[in-house]
Design a protein around this motif. Sequence first.
Motif, PDB file in Angstrom:
ATOM      1  N   LYS A  64      73.523  70.507  37.915  1.00 38.94           N
ATOM      2  CA  LYS A  64      73.883  69.125  38.258  1.00 38.94           C
ATOM      3  C   LYS A  64      74.109  68.997  39.760  1.00 38.94           C
ATOM      4  O   LYS A  64      73.645  68.042  40.401  1.00 38.94           O
ATOM      5  N   ALA A  65      74.805  69.966  40.348  1.00 35.31           N
ATOM      6  CA  ALA A  65      75.055  69.946  41.788  1.00 35.31           C
ATOM      7  C   ALA A  65      73.763  70.089  42.585  1.00 35.31           C
ATOM      8  O   ALA A  65      73.676  69.603  43.720  1.00 35.31           O
ATOM      9  N   LEU A  66      72.757  70.731  41.990  1.00 32.38           N
ATOM     10  CA  LEU A  66      71.462  70.899  42.647  1.00 32.38           C
ATOM     11  C   LEU A  66      70.557  69.686  42.473  1.00 32.38           C
ATOM     12  O   LEU A  66      69.413  69.699  42.914  1.00 32.38           O
ATOM     13  N   GLY A  67      71.067  68.655  41.812  1.00 29.21           N
ATOM     14  CA  GLY A  67      70.311  67.427  41.652  1.00 29.21           C
ATOM     15  C   GLY A  67      69.448  67.363  40.420  1.00 29.21           C
ATOM     16  O   GLY A  67      68.669  66.409  40.239  1.00 29.21           O
ATOM     17  N   MET A  68      69.589  68.346  39.533  1.00 33.48           N
ATOM     18  CA  MET A  68      68.783  68.383  38.319  1.00 33.48           C
ATOM     19  C   MET A  68      69.378  67.468  37.250  1.00 33.48           C
ATOM     20  O   MET A  68      70.590  67.247  37.208  1.00 33.48           O
ATOM     21  N   THR A  69      68.535  66.943  36.372  1.00 32.85           N
ATOM     22  CA  THR A  69      69.002  66.282  35.165  1.00 32.85           C
ATOM     23  C   THR A  69      69.499  67.352  34.209  1.00 32.85           C
ATOM     24  O   THR A  69      68.908  68.431  34.116  1.00 32.85           O
ATOM     25  N   THR A  70      70.580  67.077  33.477  1.00 30.20           N
ATOM     26  CA  THR A  70      71.174  68.088  32.603  1.00 30.20           C
ATOM     27  C   THR A  70      71.269  67.573  31.169  1.00 30.20           C
ATOM     28  O   THR A  70      71.658  66.433  30.936  1.00 30.20           O
ATOM     29  N   VAL A  71      70.930  68.456  30.223  1.00 33.09           N
ATOM     30  CA  VAL A  71      70.951  68.108  28.800  1.00 33.09           C
ATOM     31  C   VAL A  71      71.720  69.188  28.046  1.00 33.09           C
ATOM     32  O   VAL A  71      71.364  70.371  28.114  1.00 33.09           O
ATOM     33  N   LEU A  72      72.768  68.780  27.344  1.00 37.01           N
ATOM     34  CA  LEU A  72      73.582  69.701  26.556  1.00 37.01           C
ATOM     35  C   LEU A  72      73.113  69.696  25.111  1.00 37.01           C
ATOM     36  O   LEU A  72      73.007  68.638  24.487  1.00 37.01           O
ATOM     37  N   ILE A  73      72.812  70.880  24.572  1.00 37.55           N
ATOM     38  CA  ILE A  73      72.394  71.029  23.175  1.00 37.55           C
ATOM     39  C   ILE A  73      73.621  71.432  22.357  1.00 37.55           C
ATOM     40  O   ILE A  73      74.284  72.433  22.659  1.00 37.55           O
ATOM     41  N   VAL A  74      73.933  70.664  21.329  1.00 31.08           N
ATOM     42  CA  VAL A  74      75.083  70.954  20.478  1.00 31.08           C
ATOM     43  C   VAL A  74      74.602  71.197  19.048  1.00 31.08           C
ATOM     44  O   VAL A  74      73.475  70.846  18.692  1.00 31.08           O
ATOM     45  N   LYS A 110      53.349  69.633  25.468  1.00 36.44           N
ATOM     46  CA  LYS A 110      52.971  68.354  26.058  1.00 36.44           C
ATOM     47  C   LYS A 110      53.652  68.088  27.394  1.00 36.44           C
ATOM     48  O   LYS A 110      53.190  67.249  28.170  1.00 36.44           O
ATOM     49  N   LEU A 111      54.754  68.763  27.650  1.00 40.97           N
ATOM     50  CA  LEU A 111      55.496  68.501  28.877  1.00 40.97           C
ATOM     51  C   LEU A 111      54.648  68.859  30.097  1.00 40.97           C
ATOM     52  O   LEU A 111      54.059  69.941  30.145  1.00 40.97           O
ATOM     53  N   PRO A 112      54.591  67.999  31.096  1.00 37.90           N
ATOM     54  CA  PRO A 112      53.800  68.299  32.288  1.00 37.90           C
ATOM     55  C   PRO A 112      54.529  69.266  33.211  1.00 37.90           C
ATOM     56  O   PRO A 112      55.760  69.328  33.217  1.00 37.90           O
ATOM     57  N   GLY A 113      53.787  70.024  33.975  1.00 34.56           N
ATOM     58  CA  GLY A 113      54.413  70.901  34.946  1.00 34.56           C
ATOM     59  C   GLY A 113      54.754  72.268  34.392  1.00 34.56           C
ATOM     60  O   GLY A 113      54.128  72.763  33.448  1.00 34.56           O
ATOM     61  N   ARG A 114      55.777  72.883  34.956  1.00 33.55           N
ATOM     62  CA  ARG A 114      56.142  74.258  34.639  1.00 33.55           C
ATOM     63  C   ARG A 114      57.343  74.316  33.703  1.00 33.55           C
ATOM     64  O   ARG A 114      58.216  73.454  33.753  1.00 33.55           O
ATOM     65  N   ASP A 149      59.425  61.671  36.607  1.00 36.20           N
ATOM     66  CA  ASP A 149      58.999  62.539  37.704  1.00 36.20           C
ATOM     67  C   ASP A 149      59.376  64.006  37.490  1.00 36.20           C
ATOM     68  O   ASP A 149      59.240  64.826  38.402  1.00 36.20           O
ATOM     69  N   ILE A 150      59.833  64.340  36.292  1.00 36.71           N
ATOM     70  CA  ILE A 150      60.214  65.725  36.010  1.00 36.71           C
ATOM     71  C   ILE A 150      58.960  66.588  35.857  1.00 36.71           C
ATOM     72  O   ILE A 150      58.075  66.285  35.070  1.00 36.71           O
ATOM     73  N   ASN A 151      58.929  67.682  36.622  1.00 33.88           N
ATOM     74  CA  ASN A 151      57.809  68.618  36.536  1.00 33.88           C
ATOM     75  C   ASN A 151      58.260  70.064  36.369  1.00 33.88           C
ATOM     76  O   ASN A 151      57.419  70.960  36.307  1.00 33.88           O
ATOM     77  N   ALA A 166      65.535  66.507  41.921  1.00 36.79           N
ATOM     78  CA  ALA A 166      65.308  65.433  40.958  1.00 36.79           C
ATOM     79  C   ALA A 166      64.072  65.616  40.098  1.00 36.79           C
ATOM     80  O   ALA A 166      63.889  64.890  39.116  1.00 36.79           O
ATOM     81  N   ASP A 167      63.201  66.570  40.427  1.00 37.77           N
ATOM     82  CA  ASP A 167      62.010  66.789  39.608  1.00 37.77           C
ATOM     83  C   ASP A 167      62.223  67.893  38.576  1.00 37.77           C
ATOM     84  O   ASP A 167      61.271  68.397  37.991  1.00 37.77           O
ATOM     85  N   SER A 168      63.495  68.269  38.334  1.00 37.67           N
ATOM     86  CA  SER A 168      63.811  69.374  37.426  1.00 37.67           C
ATOM     87  C   SER A 168      64.882  68.972  36.422  1.00 37.67           C
ATOM     88  O   SER A 168      65.736  68.133  36.706  1.00 37.67           O
ATOM     89  N   VAL A 169      64.829  69.594  35.248  1.00 34.78           N
ATOM     90  CA  VAL A 169      65.815  69.339  34.207  1.00 34.78           C
ATOM     91  C   VAL A 169      66.194  70.667  33.573  1.00 34.78           C
ATOM     92  O   VAL A 169      65.358  71.582  33.478  1.00 34.78           O
ATOM     93  N   MET A 170      67.466  70.799  33.165  1.00 34.68           N
ATOM     94  CA  MET A 170      67.912  72.012  32.491  1.00 34.68           C
ATOM     95  C   MET A 170      68.559  71.676  31.158  1.00 34.68           C
ATOM     96  O   MET A 170      69.351  70.738  31.055  1.00 34.68           O
ATOM     97  N   PHE A 171      68.210  72.484  30.149  1.00 35.62           N
ATOM     98  CA  PHE A 171      68.725  72.339  28.794  1.00 35.62           C
ATOM     99  C   PHE A 171      69.609  73.551  28.494  1.00 35.62           C
ATOM    100  O   PHE A 171      69.173  74.695  28.640  1.00 35.62           O
ATOM    101  N   GLU A 172      70.835  73.309  28.041  1.00 36.50           N
ATOM    102  CA  GLU A 172      71.827  74.370  27.833  1.00 36.50           C
ATOM    103  C   GLU A 172      72.727  74.033  26.659  1.00 36.50           C
ATOM    104  O   GLU A 172      72.931  72.866  26.345  1.00 36.50           O
ATOM    105  N   ASP A 173      73.293  75.074  26.025  1.00 39.29           N
ATOM    106  CA  ASP A 173      74.269  74.828  24.957  1.00 39.29           C
ATOM    107  C   ASP A 173      75.702  74.972  25.444  1.00 39.29           C
ATOM    108  O   ASP A 173      76.626  74.750  24.667  1.00 39.29           O
TER     109      ASP A 173
END
Length: 237
Positions: free
Chosen positions: A184-194, A107-111, A12-14, A168-175
């Motif tokens: 994370k507190a805002l309900g987003m999925t979080t991905v750490l780039i190492v 290919k990712l849907p949404g913004r 459901d990520i957009n 829940a419809d948002s994700v953030m990518f960060e190093d």
Amino acid sequence: MTQAPRPEEFSDINNWVFDLDNTLYPHHSNLFAQIDVRMTSYVSELLELPCEDARAVQKQLYREYGTTLNGLMARHGIDPDDFLQKVHDIDYSHLEPDPALGAEIRKLPGRKFIFTNGDRRHAERTARQLGILDHFDDIFDIVAADLVPKPARETYDKFTALHRVAGADSVMFEDLARNLSVPKALGMTTVLIVPRNFEPTFAEIWEQDPDKEDDVDYVTDDLAAFLEAVNRGRASA
């Protein structure tokens, strides 16, 4: 090293939000290292310090104020435009285009957004060199944040108010894990780039966030491979 994304968490990520430096391009490309050197030179010239002493001051400012720029403004009243122009006057030609990453972002849907503590000019030049600039809807930079850097909550509030990105419809990518605490507190999925083949000893001490592990949902050292797995999972769902 890539944690497989669970399809149900991305179905459901957009809204896809990406940091820029050491996130959209790999750490080993050393592009940010050029900026780091220029920041040290700026501090050295401003304060008339040897480079070694200037670097120590630079990192102290980074730790205390979130960015070197913020610290220099607070302590020395520098012109932020002058600083941003000088530290981003770097050679982008060594940054290799990344068609695989571009294909997966497209290919990712949404913004899709770039959310950076750098300035827009740097973000545009970097993304253009990577061949991915046209895949993004907007760039939210340090100027749009009124020069208040991540991880300040008010900066995320400005971004989310402008683009209605949170939940829940948002994700953030960060190093940097510390920059994922608010998302994370805002309900987003979080991905750490190492970095590739990452080991903790490779990270400089001021870039380690051992107390932020609970704010990280996924860790990967290959953003393109992670997004490919996300797109594959969505297609098969």
